[in-house]
Scaffold this motif. Structure first.
Motif, PDB file in Angstrom:
ATOM      1  N   SER A  58       0.829  -1.199   0.000  1.00  5.71           N
ATOM      2  CA  SER A  58       0.000   0.000   0.000  1.00  5.71           C
ATOM      3  C   SER A  58       0.863   1.248   0.000  1.00  5.71           C
ATOM      4  O   SER A  58       0.559   2.237  -0.683  1.00  5.71           O
ATOM      5  CB  SER A  58      -0.919  -0.010   1.227  1.00  5.71           C
ATOM      6  N   GLU A  59       1.956   1.225   0.764  1.00  8.23           N
ATOM      7  CA  GLU A  59       2.856   2.369   0.794  1.00  8.23           C
ATOM      8  C   GLU A  59       3.390   2.679  -0.601  1.00  8.23           C
ATOM      9  O   GLU A  59       3.441   3.826  -1.024  1.00  8.23           O
ATOM     10  CB  GLU A  59       4.022   2.103   1.738  1.00  8.23           C
ATOM     11  N   VAL A  60       3.790   1.625  -1.310  1.00 11.13           N
ATOM     12  CA  VAL A  60       4.331   1.815  -2.655  1.00 11.13           C
ATOM     13  C   VAL A  60       3.281   2.446  -3.561  1.00 11.13           C
ATOM     14  O   VAL A  60       3.567   3.407  -4.295  1.00 11.13           O
ATOM     15  CB  VAL A  60       4.810   0.474  -3.237  1.00 11.13           C
ATOM     16  N   GLU A  61       2.065   1.931  -3.518  1.00  8.59           N
ATOM     17  CA  GLU A  61       1.010   2.459  -4.377  1.00  8.59           C
ATOM     18  C   GLU A  61       0.667   3.894  -4.018  1.00  8.59           C
ATOM     19  O   GLU A  61       0.474   4.739  -4.885  1.00  8.59           O
ATOM     20  CB  GLU A  61      -0.238   1.570  -4.277  1.00  8.59           C
ATOM     21  N   ARG A  62       0.592   4.197  -2.726  1.00 13.05           N
ATOM     22  CA  ARG A  62       0.296   5.567  -2.293  1.00 13.05           C
ATOM     23  C   ARG A  62       1.392   6.517  -2.757  1.00 13.05           C
ATOM     24  O   ARG A  62       1.127   7.610  -3.244  1.00 13.05           O
ATOM     25  CB  ARG A  62       0.176   5.653  -0.760  1.00 13.05           C
ATOM     26  N   ALA A  63       2.646   6.094  -2.546  1.00 14.22           N
ATOM     27  CA  ALA A  63       3.772   6.963  -2.892  1.00 14.22           C
ATOM     28  C   ALA A  63       3.795   7.258  -4.382  1.00 14.22           C
ATOM     29  O   ALA A  63       4.155   8.357  -4.808  1.00 14.22           O
ATOM     30  CB  ALA A  63       5.079   6.323  -2.448  1.00 14.22           C
ATOM     31  N   LYS A  64       3.425   6.287  -5.209  1.00  9.90           N
ATOM     32  CA  LYS A  64       3.414   6.493  -6.652  1.00  9.90           C
ATOM     33  C   LYS A  64       2.337   7.486  -7.075  1.00  9.90           C
ATOM     34  O   LYS A  64       2.465   8.138  -8.105  1.00  9.90           O
ATOM     35  CB  LYS A  64       3.192   5.159  -7.366  1.00  9.90           C
ATOM     36  N   GLN A  65       1.262   7.599  -6.292  1.00 10.26           N
ATOM     37  CA  GLN A  65       0.169   8.491  -6.655  1.00 10.26           C
ATOM     38  C   GLN A  65       0.452   9.946  -6.303  1.00 10.26           C
ATOM     39  O   GLN A  65      -0.169  10.854  -6.843  1.00 10.26           O
ATOM     40  CB  GLN A  65      -1.118   8.038  -5.953  1.00 10.26           C
ATOM     41  N   VAL A  66       1.368  10.170  -5.392  1.00  8.68           N
ATOM     42  CA  VAL A  66       1.647  11.533  -4.940  1.00  8.68           C
ATOM     43  C   VAL A  66       2.597  12.213  -5.920  1.00  8.68           C
ATOM     44  O   VAL A  66       3.628  11.652  -6.278  1.00  8.68           O
ATOM     45  CB  VAL A  66       2.259  11.523  -3.530  1.00  8.68           C
ATOM     46  N   PRO A  67       2.286  13.433  -6.380  1.00  8.51           N
ATOM     47  CA  PRO A  67       3.181  14.138  -7.303  1.00  8.51           C
ATOM     48  C   PRO A  67       4.581  14.262  -6.714  1.00  8.51           C
ATOM     49  O   PRO A  67       4.743  14.640  -5.552  1.00  8.51           O
ATOM     50  CB  PRO A  67       2.512  15.513  -7.445  1.00  8.51           C
ATOM     51  N   PRO A  68       5.619  13.950  -7.489  1.00  8.48           N
ATOM     52  CA  PRO A  68       6.978  13.885  -6.938  1.00  8.48           C
ATOM     53  C   PRO A  68       7.579  15.215  -6.539  1.00  8.48           C
ATOM     54  O   PRO A  68       8.569  15.242  -5.826  1.00  8.48           O
ATOM     55  CB  PRO A  68       7.781  13.252  -8.081  1.00  8.48           C
ATOM     56  N   PHE A  69       6.985  16.351  -6.983  1.00  9.75           N
ATOM     57  CA  PHE A  69       7.620  17.620  -6.640  1.00  9.75           C
ATOM     58  C   PHE A  69       7.513  17.929  -5.159  1.00  9.75           C
ATOM     59  O   PHE A  69       8.252  18.768  -4.645  1.00  9.75           O
ATOM     60  CB  PHE A  69       7.030  18.775  -7.460  1.00  9.75           C
ATOM     61  N   CYS A  70       6.602  17.287  -4.430  1.00  9.05           N
ATOM     62  CA  CYS A  70       6.415  17.626  -3.019  1.00  9.05           C
ATOM     63  C   CYS A  70       6.901  16.544  -2.080  1.00  9.05           C
ATOM     64  O   CYS A  70       6.763  16.667  -0.872  1.00  9.05           O
ATOM     65  CB  CYS A  70       4.948  17.932  -2.740  1.00  9.05           C
ATOM     66  N   THR A  71       7.478  15.467  -2.612  1.00 13.42           N
ATOM     67  CA  THR A  71       7.972  14.400  -1.764  1.00 13.42           C
ATOM     68  C   THR A  71       9.168  13.753  -2.436  1.00 13.42           C
ATOM     69  O   THR A  71       9.577  14.159  -3.519  1.00 13.42           O
ATOM     70  CB  THR A  71       6.868  13.355  -1.503  1.00 13.42           C
ATOM     71  N   ALA A  72       9.783  12.769  -1.770  1.00 14.35           N
ATOM     72  CA  ALA A  72      10.890  12.044  -2.382  1.00 14.35           C
ATOM     73  C   ALA A  72      10.333  11.147  -3.484  1.00 14.35           C
ATOM     74  O   ALA A  72       9.500  10.281  -3.232  1.00 14.35           O
ATOM     75  CB  ALA A  72      11.616  11.206  -1.321  1.00 14.35           C
ATOM     76  N   GLU A  73      10.773  11.371  -4.698  1.00 16.44           N
ATOM     77  CA  GLU A  73      10.215  10.670  -5.854  1.00 16.44           C
ATOM     78  C   GLU A  73      10.486   9.164  -5.787  1.00 16.44           C
ATOM     79  O   GLU A  73      11.605   8.736  -5.478  1.00 16.44           O
ATOM     80  CB  GLU A  73      10.814  11.228  -7.139  1.00 16.44           C
ATOM     81  N   VAL A  74       9.456   8.378  -6.057  1.00 13.89           N
ATOM     82  CA  VAL A  74       9.620   6.926  -6.105  1.00 13.89           C
ATOM     83  C   VAL A  74      10.354   6.551  -7.388  1.00 13.89           C
ATOM     84  O   VAL A  74       9.926   6.901  -8.487  1.00 13.89           O
ATOM     85  CB  VAL A  74       8.254   6.212  -6.056  1.00 13.89           C
ATOM     86  N   LEU A  75      11.464   5.845  -7.249  1.00 11.86           N
ATOM     87  CA  LEU A  75      12.279   5.460  -8.395  1.00 11.86           C
ATOM     88  C   LEU A  75      12.107   3.999  -8.771  1.00 11.86           C
ATOM     89  O   LEU A  75      12.230   3.624  -9.933  1.00 11.86           O
ATOM     90  CB  LEU A  75      13.761   5.737  -8.095  1.00 11.86           C
ATOM     91  N   ASP A  76      11.841   3.150  -7.785  1.00  6.11           N
ATOM     92  CA  ASP A  76      11.757   1.720  -8.037  1.00  6.11           C
ATOM     93  C   ASP A  76      11.108   1.074  -6.819  1.00  6.11           C
ATOM     94  O   ASP A  76      11.101   1.652  -5.721  1.00  6.11           O
ATOM     95  CB  ASP A  76      13.156   1.134  -8.262  1.00  6.11           C
ATOM     96  N   ALA A  77      10.575  -0.120  -6.982  1.00  3.44           N
ATOM     97  CA  ALA A  77       9.999  -0.849  -5.862  1.00  3.44           C
ATOM     98  C   ALA A  77       9.794  -2.309  -6.272  1.00  3.44           C
ATOM     99  O   ALA A  77       9.569  -2.606  -7.444  1.00  3.44           O
ATOM    100  CB  ALA A  77       8.661  -0.237  -5.436  1.00  3.44           C
ATOM    101  N   ASP A  78       9.871  -3.203  -5.300  1.00  2.00           N
ATOM    102  CA  ASP A  78       9.572  -4.619  -5.517  1.00  2.00           C
ATOM    103  C   ASP A  78       8.912  -5.163  -4.259  1.00  2.00           C
ATOM    104  O   ASP A  78       9.574  -5.753  -3.395  1.00  2.00           O
ATOM    105  CB  ASP A  78      10.838  -5.406  -5.848  1.00  2.00           C
ATOM    106  N   PRO A  79       7.585  -4.978  -4.128  1.00  2.00           N
ATOM    107  CA  PRO A  79       6.883  -5.481  -2.947  1.00  2.00           C
ATOM    108  C   PRO A  79       6.876  -6.999  -2.857  1.00  2.00           C
ATOM    109  O   PRO A  79       6.605  -7.548  -1.789  1.00  2.00           O
ATOM    110  CB  PRO A  79       5.459  -4.931  -3.129  1.00  2.00           C
TER     111      PRO A  79
END
Length: 601
Positions: A80-101
């Motif tokens: 869920s964290e990965v999916e939430r983080a991907k939905q948030v625009p990267p300009f206001c948080t640390a951009e998600v670069l990769d993930a393997d849940p």
């Protein structure tokens, strides 16, 4: 205060691979192609490591604990964290670069944010100045507007989760975030996840069982802004239960705040979530109030453009794009005679995380620039950067931070850049493909690529502003052997100065006769380590009168600082250069994230 021990779950204040804590014997050395360099922190869900990706770029890798990876509840929370983080625009948080849940040790890779946390800045320097506090309030409200617009509730907004990255605050750690619309979530009824000192009353009242809404984040915003402005935890008490009781029953301690911002913080800290403003309301009200450091005439279109360029699908800008190009505002220009009213309450949402820098003067200095010597801060006065992301939060409250007993000298607020351009699309810099020899300046992959097919310089069209004292920063990546990044300054036609950054050396030239292919070398500095092709380096130039300073990757190059009074003013231009017939065509340089300050502070 400096040297104070941190509780488990807090981010260590450190920079780079050298400062990360050593890996333990049981820590992995490699994960999914990422080389782990050290430990940044750990918390309830796992550990955060500093790592390098295959392109030799620093990243942060969050790995779920081995004993939890096999439990469906915790693995689902991580997914869920990965999916939430991907939905948030990267300009206001640390951009998600990769993930393997689904990895045996599930992991998330995000941008490494090299900036101090708000908690460390306040602990080391004390409360923020009114102008910087207003800017922080805008920046965090901007982030929450984007986060809530993505359908996410953060649930753990606190000072250590606000990183003051160069030019823009970043709200990090969505480890306990969940969708606004969805199932009750992955938290058991006997669990209380988050930091109590920044929790809304409805989260602490287990009997009421109120539904969690974005209003909980707005309450946390009020507590964070109050902490930044007073240096104290708003509902501080001797124990976690006592803190919870104070949040649910007592008025907040806002001594030290005043004016419209105090009123807005008080509204955000309302006990009833229905009485709190939304994040959007916070942003609208902040943009039309505050210290007399808000938008100078003509800057609102620039701010709108900056928000739009951030690439968020949630940005809605009520402005004619043609009005965002010129003329450039100059420092000391007229202020708005009345509150900004360009549809803020109707259709203008400024979601660029760099709002805080453009509106009020950024908090830390941009990367690569030292503080104004006149401020004379002591080394202890500068806050240490805090990498991202933070580990999963602890349930204990954050300790009340207070200024050091021996206050450090005050550091003057840094003026905001009057111009920023991500160089992701045509805006202040434009495309160019009219050279008979095949040289071009084109936007590719959200960056600006300068190419020449001949062994000489090629300049790219950009802002036409004539500047005297200035600062300029841009990220540059040399793409091919023999390519050099050129930053020309105080240019008139082809006459002026140039900083030339090549793989093995850095050169400063003066073109007194206006010949773009010739110039007198003023300084030259061989590099101890050859620059890696394809890897971005932050390049900086600062001019004040006849004094010039140069920066590379966050460090001042004192060896090539110089004094030269030949040119007093001119434009800033970027482009591609070559060096000594090295390599073969094409010679290329990729640029991104340009910023100009029309002063040298």
């Amino acid at each position: 205060m400096p040297g104070r021990a941190k509780r488990t779950g807090d981010l260590p204040t450190m920079v780079g691979a050298e400062a990360a804590r050593p890996l333990r014997p049981k820590d992995p050395r490699e994960l999914g192609g990422y080389t782990l360099l050290g430990r940044l922190g750990e918390g309830g869900m796992g550990s955060v490591y500093l790592a390098r990706d295959p392109k030799d770029t620093l990243v942060a890798v969050k790995v779920i604990r081995a004993d939890l990876a096999g439990e469906p509840e915790f693995r689902q929370r991580f997914r869920s964290e990965v999916e939430r983080a991907k939905q948030v625009p990267p300009f206001c948080t640390a951009e998600v670069l990769d993930a393997d849940p689904d990895h045996e040790s599930p992991y998330l890779v995000v941008e490494y944010v090299d900036g101090p946390s708000l908690s460390s800045v306040v602990a080391q320097r004390g409360p923020l100045t009114p102008a910087n506090l207003h800017g922080l309030a805008i920046g965090v409200a901007t982030a929450l507007t984007a986060i809530h617009g993505a359908g996410v509730i953060h649930r753990d907004l606190k000072p250590s989760n606000v990183l003051l990255a160069p030019g823009t605050p970043k709200v990090i750690d969505f480890g306990i975030a969940r969708a606004v619309e969805g199932q009750p979530g992955n938290t058991r009824t006997d669990q209380l996840i988050g930091t109590v000192a920044y929790m809304a009353p409805e989260r602490l009242d287990t009997k009421a069982r109120k539904a969690l809404t974005p209003a909980a984040d707005v309450f946390a915003w009020g507590a964070v802004v109050a902490f930044a402005g007073t240096g104290r935890t708003t509902f501080a008490a001797d124990s976690m239960p006592a803190v919870a009781v104070r949040i649910m029953t007592s008025d907040p301690d806002l001594d030290g705040l005043s004016g419209p911002l105090r009123e807005l913080v008080l509204a955000a800290l309302s006990k009833d979530p229905a009485d709190r403003p939304t994040a959007r309301d916070l942003l609208d009200r902040l943009l039309t109030s505050g210290p007399d450091r808000a938008l100078s005439s003509g800057e609102l279109p620039r701010q709108a453009a900056a928000a739009a360029e951030a690439g968020s699908r949630f940005a809605v800008v009520d402005a004619d794009p043609t009005s965002m190009q010129d003329p450039a505002p100059r420092p000391g220009g007229p202020r708005w005679a009345k509150p900004v009213a360009v549809g803020l309450g109707v259709s203008t949402v400024l979601l660029g995380g760099l709002t805080v820098a453009l509106l009020t003067g950024a908090l830390p200095l941009p990367a690569g620039f030292a503080a104004d010597p006149s401020a004379s801060p002591s080394p202890s006065a500068s806050a240490s950067p805090s990498p991202s992301p933070s580990p999963s939060p602890s349930a204990s409250p954050s300790p009340s931070a207070s200024p050091s007993a021996s206050p450090s000298p005050s550091v003057a607020a840094t003026p905001a850049p009057y111009l920023t351009d991500a160089l992701a699309e045509e805006r202040r810099w434009t495309s160019r493909a009219d050279d008979p020899n095949g040289a071009t300046c084109l936007f590719e992959d959200k960056s600006y690529v300068a190419t020449t097919l001949k062994d000489w310089s090629y300049l790219c069209p950009g802002p036409k502003d004539t500047l005297t004292d200035f600062r300029f920063e841009v990220d540059a990546a040399l793409l091919t052997k023999g390519s050099c990044a050129g930053v020309s300054y105080r240019m008139t036609a082809y006459a002026g100065y140039e900083l030339r950054v090549c793989q093995q050396k850095i050169t400063v030239l003066r073109r007194a006769q206006g010949d773009p292919q010739d110039g007198r070398i003023l300084r030259e500095l061989p590099l101890d380590k050859e620059l890696t092709l394809g890897r971005y380096q932050r390049i900086g130039v600062q001019g004040q009168g006849a004094q010039f300073r140069f920066f590379l990757a966050g460090k001042e190059l004192r060896e090539i600082a110089l004094t030269d009074a030949t040119f007093a003013e001119g434009r800033i231009v970027i482009g591609v250069d070559t060096v000594g017939h090295t390599g073969e065509a094409p010679w290329q340089v990729r640029f991104r994230r340009a910023a100009i300050w029309a002063s040298a502070v």
